[in-house]
Motif scaffolding. Structure first.
Motif, PDB file in Angstrom:
ATOM      1  N   ALA A  91     -80.702   1.769 -28.493  1.00 50.23           N
ATOM      2  CA  ALA A  91     -80.537   2.982 -29.298  1.00 50.23           C
ATOM      3  C   ALA A  91     -81.767   3.874 -29.188  1.00 50.23           C
ATOM      4  CB  ALA A  91     -80.274   2.611 -30.759  1.00 50.23           C
ATOM      5  N   ALA A  92     -82.958   3.261 -29.257  1.00 45.78           N
ATOM      6  CA  ALA A  92     -84.190   4.045 -29.145  1.00 45.78           C
ATOM      7  C   ALA A  92     -84.332   4.662 -27.759  1.00 45.78           C
ATOM      8  CB  ALA A  92     -85.393   3.154 -29.454  1.00 45.78           C
ATOM      9  N   PHE A  93     -83.845   3.969 -26.725  1.00 39.79           N
ATOM     10  CA  PHE A  93     -83.958   4.458 -25.342  1.00 39.79           C
ATOM     11  C   PHE A  93     -82.895   5.503 -25.017  1.00 39.79           C
ATOM     12  CE2 PHE A  93     -82.793   3.962 -20.803  1.00 39.79           C
ATOM     13  CZ  PHE A  93     -84.004   4.368 -20.230  1.00 39.79           C
ATOM     14  N   LEU A  94     -81.649   5.248 -25.458  1.00 37.21           N
ATOM     15  CA  LEU A  94     -80.541   6.140 -25.090  1.00 37.21           C
ATOM     16  C   LEU A  94     -80.337   7.282 -26.079  1.00 37.21           C
ATOM     17  CD1 LEU A  94     -77.898   3.438 -24.032  1.00 37.21           C
ATOM     18  CD2 LEU A  94     -79.346   4.814 -22.528  1.00 37.21           C
ATOM     19  N   GLY A  95     -80.761   7.093 -27.337  1.00 36.60           N
ATOM     20  CA  GLY A  95     -80.520   8.092 -28.363  1.00 36.60           C
ATOM     21  C   GLY A  95     -81.029   9.480 -28.033  1.00 36.60           C
TER      22      GLY A  95
END
Length: 431
Positions: A371-375
């Motif tokens: 989530a932190a990478f793709l968000g």
């Protein structure tokens, strides 16, 4: 059957009432506070579940599990030992949480909250919630659902009333008044619990160590719910502006009542499962009751999916587009959590909390990292799908782990039927 349904409703309502109050307060605060204060409320409420899980230490679950291992004449002393351990642990775990949270405060809050007064207030809330959860276990073991419901209603409604009053007539931050009132109104619960426990004759490490060995992994296991749900608001806080963050937070709020509803179902029915297995019986009644309760919950979740659009357009005009997209996806994840509650029962009975910790931690850390990478690239919709994916992965892990240990799952038909119903509803709503 009728009394069983009443108990499920009573326990479920008692455990869900705080989250219901938070859900009611949040849209009211939209009218009462500015955008910065609403963002602070969103982040602090998102963090509150984490602090409650860590300060809870899994002791409420452990108390229920250990209760049926004791002889009937020793069960009051067993609960007395758990209550003593509960009080002692608040000091040590409170200091630990304070130090770790202070070191990680900026990434933990997305830079939204000042460390004072929010860190102390989060610890205060966590202690209040831990007391209330332990009371729920004690009263469940003594079959007192209506007393628990009354106490929890007074507790949550009182705290909600304090927030409403102080927000309207003063400049006190809403979460500050909420957390203080929540702890103070929880303190009388100790006097209620004392009536159901006896002072333990001994309190040696030999007795405590196995309990902590079981409960501490459950602490991190309980954090899995937070990782899969409200922690993602903190992830979104790092790449979206305040208005989008508040809308995403309002969407994620639907997880709260379902999480506590499933906890209420489990609080009501798990003891029957543990008792039957400890006596060598087939848990037929527990299977039937879990099946009915989980499928009924999926009907509620599907109804909420269908109502999301009209409710959002009627009450949250500015946030409607985000809520309409995110809420149905998040609700689908919640139904997977219902399946998990059923499938994890043999692992809890076998005291395989370490295995649960491994599965929950691996799936949750992977999901939040993605989530932190793709968000930042794919937005809050990707984060919502990752939330549902983490719930699905955790449920399937529990089921596969039961087969790996050559045990029998409690039920398959109920969870699969529930997932099918909610999956079809999700497809209808999104398409």
């Amino acid at each position: 059957m009728k009394s069983r349904l009443i108990n499920v409703l009573a326990y479920g309502t008692a455990l869900a009432i705080t989250r219901v109050i938070i859900i009611v307060l949040s849209p009211l605060l939209v009218m009462w506070v500015n955008e910065v204060e609403l963002a602070r409320w969103s982040v602090s409420i998102s963090l509150s579940s984490m602090f409650a899980a860590v300060l809870g230490m899994g002791l409420s679950t452990a108390a229920v599990r250990w209760y049926y291992d004791a002889l009937p004449e020793g069960r009051a002393q067993m609960l007395g030992m758990f209550l003593s351990l509960r009080l002692i642990s608040f000091v040590g775990i409170g200091l630990f949480v304070a130090v770790v949270s202070a070191l990680a405060w900026k990434p933990l809050t997305g830079g939204t909250l000042p460390i004072l007064p929010y860190l102390p207030m989060l610890i205060v809330f966590g202690i209040g919630e831990s007391i209330a959860r332990f009371l729920a276990s004690v009263l469940r073991l003594h079959n007192q659902p209506l007393k628990l419901l009354l106490l929890r209603l007074m507790h949550a409604l009182g705290a909600g009333g304090v927030v409403s009053l102080t927000t309207v007539v003063s400049d006190i931050e809403p979460f500050v008044s909420f957390s203080i009132a929540y702890l103070l109104l929880a303190l009388p619960m100790f006097f209620v619990m004392v009536r159901y426990v006896d002072r333990p004759e001994t309190f040696f490490p030999a007795e405590v160590v196995p309990i902590l060995r079981f409960s501490l992994p459950l602490t991190l296991h309980d954090l899995g719910w937070w990782f899969r749900g409200m922690s993602l608001t903190l992830v979104v806080a790092n790449f979206e502006e305040g208005a989008t963050l508040s809308a995403f937070f309002l969407s994620m709020l639907v997880l709260m009542p379902f999480g506590v509803l499933f906890a209420g179902i489990d609080q009501t029915l798990a003891a029957d499962y543990y008792r039957d297995r400890s006596q060598g019986k087939t848990p037929t009644n527990a299977r039937k009751n879990y099946r009915i309760a989980i499928f009924a919950s999926s009907i509620i979740a599907s109804g909420c999916m269908l109502l999301t659009a009209p409710v959002a357009h009627a009450f949250f005009v500015a946030q409607a587009d985000i809520i309409i997209t995110v809420c149905p996806i998040v609700l689908f994840g919640a139904v997977f959590h219902g399946a998990y509650v059923v499938w994890v029962k043999p692992l809890i009975y076998l005291k395989k909390s370490g295995l649960l910790l491994f599965g929950t931690a691996t799936i949750s850390i992977t999901g939040v990292s993605l989530a932190a990478f793709l968000g930042p690239s794919y937005g809050y919709i990707a984060v919502a799908w990752l939330s549902a994916g983490m719930f699905a992965g955790t449920a399937l892990f529990a089921l596969l782990a039961v087969y790996f240990l050559k045990d029998e799952p409690l039920d398959l038909f109920g969870p699969i039927s529930s997932l099918s119903l909610s999956g079809l509803t999700l497809a209808f709503v999104l398409l």
